[in-house]
Design a protein around this motif. Structure first.
Motif, PDB file in Angstrom:
ATOM      1  N   VAL A 183      20.613  -2.110  10.349  1.00 27.88           N
ATOM      2  CA  VAL A 183      20.390  -2.267   9.015  1.00 27.88           C
ATOM      3  C   VAL A 183      20.806  -0.561   8.230  1.00 27.88           C
ATOM      4  CG1 VAL A 183      19.567  -4.596   8.477  1.00 27.88           C
ATOM      5  CG2 VAL A 183      18.643  -2.327   8.951  1.00 27.88           C
ATOM      6  N   SER A 184      21.024  -0.052   6.887  1.00 29.07           N
ATOM      7  CA  SER A 184      21.032   1.341   6.695  1.00 29.07           C
ATOM      8  C   SER A 184      19.817   1.047   6.443  1.00 29.07           C
ATOM      9  CB  SER A 184      22.015   0.851   5.033  1.00 29.07           C
ATOM     10  OG  SER A 184      23.197   0.639   5.192  1.00 29.07           O
ATOM     11  N   ALA A 185      19.363   2.929   5.938  1.00 27.98           N
ATOM     12  CA  ALA A 185      18.401   2.663   5.672  1.00 27.98           C
ATOM     13  C   ALA A 185      18.019   4.040   4.657  1.00 27.98           C
ATOM     14  CB  ALA A 185      17.733   4.026   6.853  1.00 27.98           C
ATOM     15  N   ALA A 186      16.823   4.698   4.118  1.00 29.37           N
ATOM     16  CA  ALA A 186      16.793   5.169   3.379  1.00 29.37           C
ATOM     17  C   ALA A 186      15.772   6.396   3.461  1.00 29.37           C
ATOM     18  CB  ALA A 186      16.917   4.354   2.070  1.00 29.37           C
ATOM     19  N   ILE A 187      15.328   7.064   2.709  1.00 36.47           N
ATOM     20  CA  ILE A 187      14.902   8.339   2.598  1.00 36.47           C
ATOM     21  C   ILE A 187      13.874   7.925   1.174  1.00 36.47           C
ATOM     22  CG2 ILE A 187      13.856  10.721   2.694  1.00 36.47           C
ATOM     23  CD1 ILE A 187      17.130  11.533   3.956  1.00 36.47           C
ATOM     24  N   VAL A 188      12.547   8.029   1.674  1.00 42.17           N
ATOM     25  CA  VAL A 188      11.865   8.179   0.623  1.00 42.17           C
ATOM     26  C   VAL A 188      10.749   9.305   0.192  1.00 42.17           C
ATOM     27  CG1 VAL A 188      10.332   6.340  -0.036  1.00 42.17           C
ATOM     28  CG2 VAL A 188      11.898   5.239   0.503  1.00 42.17           C
ATOM     29  N   ARG A 189      10.601   9.343  -0.927  1.00 45.56           N
ATOM     30  CA  ARG A 189       9.751  11.181  -0.577  1.00 45.56           C
ATOM     31  C   ARG A 189       8.671  10.174  -1.717  1.00 45.56           C
ATOM     32  NH1 ARG A 189      11.130  15.947  -2.758  1.00 45.56           N
ATOM     33  NH2 ARG A 189      12.347  15.258  -4.618  1.00 45.56           N
ATOM     34  N   LEU A 190       7.492   9.505  -1.236  1.00 47.66           N
ATOM     35  CA  LEU A 190       5.848   9.406  -1.399  1.00 47.66           C
ATOM     36  C   LEU A 190       4.874  10.488  -1.355  1.00 47.66           C
ATOM     37  CD1 LEU A 190       4.679   5.714   0.143  1.00 47.66           C
ATOM     38  CD2 LEU A 190       3.125   8.432  -0.462  1.00 47.66           C
ATOM     39  N   ARG A 191       4.482  10.053  -2.904  1.00 44.40           N
ATOM     40  CA  ARG A 191       3.037  11.405  -3.426  1.00 44.40           C
ATOM     41  C   ARG A 191       2.114  10.364  -3.718  1.00 44.40           C
ATOM     42  NH1 ARG A 191       5.551  16.709  -4.437  1.00 44.40           N
ATOM     43  NH2 ARG A 191       7.926  16.349  -4.803  1.00 44.40           N
ATOM     44  N   PRO A 192       0.998  10.985  -2.398  1.00 47.32           N
ATOM     45  CA  PRO A 192      -0.829  10.012  -3.330  1.00 47.32           C
ATOM     46  C   PRO A 192      -0.614  10.983  -4.397  1.00 47.32           C
ATOM     47  CG  PRO A 192      -0.285  10.376  -0.917  1.00 47.32           C
ATOM     48  CD  PRO A 192       0.346  11.607  -1.622  1.00 47.32           C
ATOM     49  N   ARG A 193      -1.744   9.491  -5.356  1.00 47.73           N
ATOM     50  CA  ARG A 193      -2.268   9.761  -6.939  1.00 47.73           C
ATOM     51  C   ARG A 193      -3.160   9.369  -7.294  1.00 47.73           C
ATOM     52  NH1 ARG A 193       2.711   7.038 -10.450  1.00 47.73           N
ATOM     53  NH2 ARG A 193       1.985   5.348  -9.609  1.00 47.73           N
ATOM     54  N   GLN A 194      -4.064   8.990  -7.822  1.00 48.26           N
ATOM     55  CA  GLN A 194      -4.916   8.602  -8.893  1.00 48.26           C
ATOM     56  C   GLN A 194      -4.457   7.379  -9.253  1.00 48.26           C
ATOM     57  OE1 GLN A 194      -8.065   9.180  -8.325  1.00 48.26           O
ATOM     58  NE2 GLN A 194      -7.554  10.696  -6.636  1.00 48.26           N
ATOM     59  N   PRO A 195      -5.125   6.203  -8.952  1.00 55.73           N
ATOM     60  CA  PRO A 195      -3.931   4.945  -9.192  1.00 55.73           C
ATOM     61  C   PRO A 195      -3.999   5.407 -10.982  1.00 55.73           C
ATOM     62  CG  PRO A 195      -5.864   4.391  -8.464  1.00 55.73           C
ATOM     63  CD  PRO A 195      -5.911   5.741  -8.356  1.00 55.73           C
ATOM     64  N   PRO A 196      -2.560   4.533 -11.420  1.00 53.96           N
ATOM     65  CA  PRO A 196      -2.290   5.130 -13.210  1.00 53.96           C
ATOM     66  C   PRO A 196      -3.058   3.875 -13.729  1.00 53.96           C
ATOM     67  CG  PRO A 196      -0.754   3.871 -11.661  1.00 53.96           C
ATOM     68  CD  PRO A 196      -1.772   4.568 -10.982  1.00 53.96           C
ATOM     69  N   PHE A 197      -4.251   3.046 -13.206  1.00 58.71           N
ATOM     70  CA  PHE A 197      -4.175   2.291 -13.848  1.00 58.71           C
ATOM     71  C   PHE A 197      -5.646   1.604 -13.758  1.00 58.71           C
ATOM     72  CE2 PHE A 197      -1.742  -0.245 -12.114  1.00 58.71           C
ATOM     73  CZ  PHE A 197      -2.205  -1.157 -11.482  1.00 58.71           C
ATOM     74  N   ALA A 198      -6.764   1.337 -14.593  1.00 63.08           N
ATOM     75  CA  ALA A 198      -8.068   1.236 -13.956  1.00 63.08           C
ATOM     76  C   ALA A 198      -8.360  -0.294 -13.001  1.00 63.08           C
ATOM     77  CB  ALA A 198      -8.572   1.548 -14.843  1.00 63.08           C
ATOM     78  N   VAL A 199      -8.912  -0.200 -12.186  1.00 56.88           N
ATOM     79  CA  VAL A 199      -9.389  -1.633 -11.089  1.00 56.88           C
ATOM     80  C   VAL A 199     -10.727  -1.844 -11.176  1.00 56.88           C
ATOM     81  CG1 VAL A 199      -8.691  -3.043  -9.717  1.00 56.88           C
ATOM     82  CG2 VAL A 199      -7.169  -2.425 -10.743  1.00 56.88           C
ATOM     83  N   LYS A 200     -11.319  -3.032 -11.810  1.00 52.29           N
ATOM     84  CA  LYS A 200     -12.761  -2.642 -11.417  1.00 52.29           C
ATOM     85  C   LYS A 200     -13.157  -3.076  -9.962  1.00 52.29           C
ATOM     86  CE  LYS A 200     -13.886  -4.208 -16.176  1.00 52.29           C
ATOM     87  NZ  LYS A 200     -14.310  -5.215 -16.676  1.00 52.29           N
ATOM     88  N   ASP A 201     -12.449  -4.334  -9.381  1.00 55.01           N
ATOM     89  CA  ASP A 201     -12.214  -4.652  -7.859  1.00 55.01           C
ATOM     90  C   ASP A 201     -11.763  -4.783  -7.187  1.00 55.01           C
ATOM     91  OD1 ASP A 201     -13.004  -6.233  -5.696  1.00 55.01           O
ATOM     92  OD2 ASP A 201     -14.552  -7.245  -6.528  1.00 55.01           O
ATOM     93  N   GLU A 202     -11.254  -3.180  -6.039  1.00 58.97           N
ATOM     94  CA  GLU A 202      -9.655  -3.524  -5.292  1.00 58.97           C
ATOM     95  C   GLU A 202      -9.838  -4.329  -4.861  1.00 58.97           C
ATOM     96  OE1 GLU A 202      -9.287   0.675  -3.643  1.00 58.97           O
ATOM     97  OE2 GLU A 202      -9.065   0.998  -5.397  1.00 58.97           O
ATOM     98  N   LYS A 203     -10.729  -5.575  -4.301  1.00 58.08           N
ATOM     99  CA  LYS A 203     -10.883  -6.275  -3.070  1.00 58.08           C
ATOM    100  C   LYS A 203     -10.237  -7.019  -4.417  1.00 58.08           C
ATOM    101  CE  LYS A 203     -13.013  -8.878  -0.038  1.00 58.08           C
ATOM    102  NZ  LYS A 203     -14.241  -9.304   1.201  1.00 58.08           N
ATOM    103  N   LEU A 204     -10.140  -7.212  -4.940  1.00 58.59           N
ATOM    104  CA  LEU A 204      -9.991  -8.476  -6.273  1.00 58.59           C
ATOM    105  C   LEU A 204      -8.863  -8.056  -6.440  1.00 58.59           C
ATOM    106  CD1 LEU A 204     -10.534 -11.298  -7.573  1.00 58.59           C
ATOM    107  CD2 LEU A 204     -11.548  -9.897  -9.598  1.00 58.59           C
ATOM    108  N   PHE A 205      -8.289  -7.037  -6.673  1.00 55.74           N
ATOM    109  CA  PHE A 205      -6.672  -6.815  -6.768  1.00 55.74           C
ATOM    110  C   PHE A 205      -5.597  -7.121  -6.296  1.00 55.74           C
ATOM    111  CE2 PHE A 205      -3.866  -3.861  -6.862  1.00 55.74           C
ATOM    112  CZ  PHE A 205      -3.184  -3.542  -8.093  1.00 55.74           C
ATOM    113  N   SER A 206      -6.460  -6.625  -5.104  1.00 56.63           N
ATOM    114  CA  SER A 206      -5.546  -7.065  -3.750  1.00 56.63           C
ATOM    115  C   SER A 206      -5.102  -8.527  -3.230  1.00 56.63           C
ATOM    116  CB  SER A 206      -5.881  -6.962  -2.929  1.00 56.63           C
ATOM    117  OG  SER A 206      -5.216  -6.965  -1.443  1.00 56.63           O
ATOM    118  N   ASN A 207      -6.301  -9.857  -3.626  1.00 54.21           N
ATOM    119  CA  ASN A 207      -6.263 -10.977  -3.946  1.00 54.21           C
ATOM    120  C   ASN A 207      -5.291 -11.827  -4.812  1.00 54.21           C
ATOM    121  OD1 ASN A 207      -8.267 -10.831  -1.353  1.00 54.21           O
ATOM    122  ND2 ASN A 207      -9.881 -11.280  -2.530  1.00 54.21           N
TER     123      ASN A 207
END
Length: 277
Positions: A183-207
């Motif tokens: 398969v073909s590949a792709a180059i990606v640039r990734l910059r960690p950041r503070q979440p762009p929106f607020a989540v009260k419970d990240e575990k619940l968000f993941s669920n």
């Protein structure tokens, strides 16, 4: 570079395995792009995962202050040592990046094994660094930057968006690798950041994100009801009570939207509306 790589591997009797993601980039122009995209200086400590024969490692060492090259194959470690002999700014580590504690670094430049791209990416996003330039399978890369309602939009998209800004930079053909992947590949640039929106419970968000995308074409109301026990595994609510809770907690515009149409921010709003029953 292809001839040199093949000769070195043949001399050491090393046969690279596609199933383990041991596809070495042998196109110099692709390697040069990866290095340029990382915006490296002598102040940078760069992590390279799956250094292989060291084709990328050598280029990184030319411009970075320190390169930490991690490789899990002992035979390839021996080649790395030979190819990078005399480069005092390279630290070679034998180990599995998914199971080891990594030293401190501030940038990542890597041609990642396609089969474990998701696991590695989420592990890295739990660490402290400023920028990553990564090679992914093209399909995986497209999922990282997919838009709502598109075929590639899903759980991965939303979870990555919450943690980082992602740019898809270049498509890379199989011919740029040895052995060439299917398969073909792709180059990606990734910059960690503070979440762009607020989540009260990240575990619940993941669920919530995981559960909703199991019913990606359904209305949010129905998808939440079908996955209620997965989102709230300790809840004792009956189905009727769960339905009432959902209808009361969420605004109508979200209840009537299809999961595939939701923006990442909508998943945050749904999570924050669903206090534990």
């Amino acid at each position: 570079m292809l001839k040199e790589t093949r000769r070195t591997l043949r001399e050491k009797e090393i046969w690279l395995k596609r199933r383990l993601g041991q596809n070495q980039v042998i196109d110099t122009s692709v390697l040069r792009k990866m290095v340029e995209y990382a915006e490296l200086t002598k102040n940078d400590v760069v992590l390279e995962i799956g250094a292989g024969a060291g084709n990328l490692t050598a280029m990184l060492a030319d411009v970075a202050g320190t390169v930490i090259a991690v490789e899990r194959d002992k035979k390839l470690i021996d080649i790395l040592g030979e190819n990078l002999r005399g480069r005092t700014n390279v630290k070679i580590i034998l180990g599995d990046v998914l199971r080891m504690e990594l030293p401190i670094f501030n940038k990542i430049v890597s041609n990642l094994p396609f089969s474990i791209s998701s696991e590695i990416t989420f592990k890295l996003l739990g660490l402290n660094f400023g920028l990553a330039v990564l090679m992914f399978q093209k399909e995986f890369a497209e999922r990282l930057v997919a838009q709502p309602s598109s075929e590639n939009y899903g759980r991965l998209t939303v979870n990555i968006y919450y943690r980082a800004k992602v740019e898809l930079l270049d498509e890379v053909p199989p011919s740029a690798f040895f052995p060439p992947p299917k398969v073909s590949a792709a180059i990606v640039r990734l910059r960690p950041r503070q979440p762009p929106f607020a989540v009260k419970d990240e575990k619940l968000f993941s669920n919530v994100v995981r559960a909703l995308f199991q019913h990606r074409n359904q209305l949010v109301r129905n998808a939440l009801l079908h996955s209620f026990s997965e989102i709230f595994p300790e809840s004792k609510m009956t189905r009727a009570e769960a339905r009432t809770f959902i209808d009361t907690a969420l605004p109508g515009k979200l209840l009537k939207a299809r999961v595939i149409e939701l923006a990442p921010e909508d998943f945050g709003e749904i999570t924050n509306s669903l206090t534990s029953p």
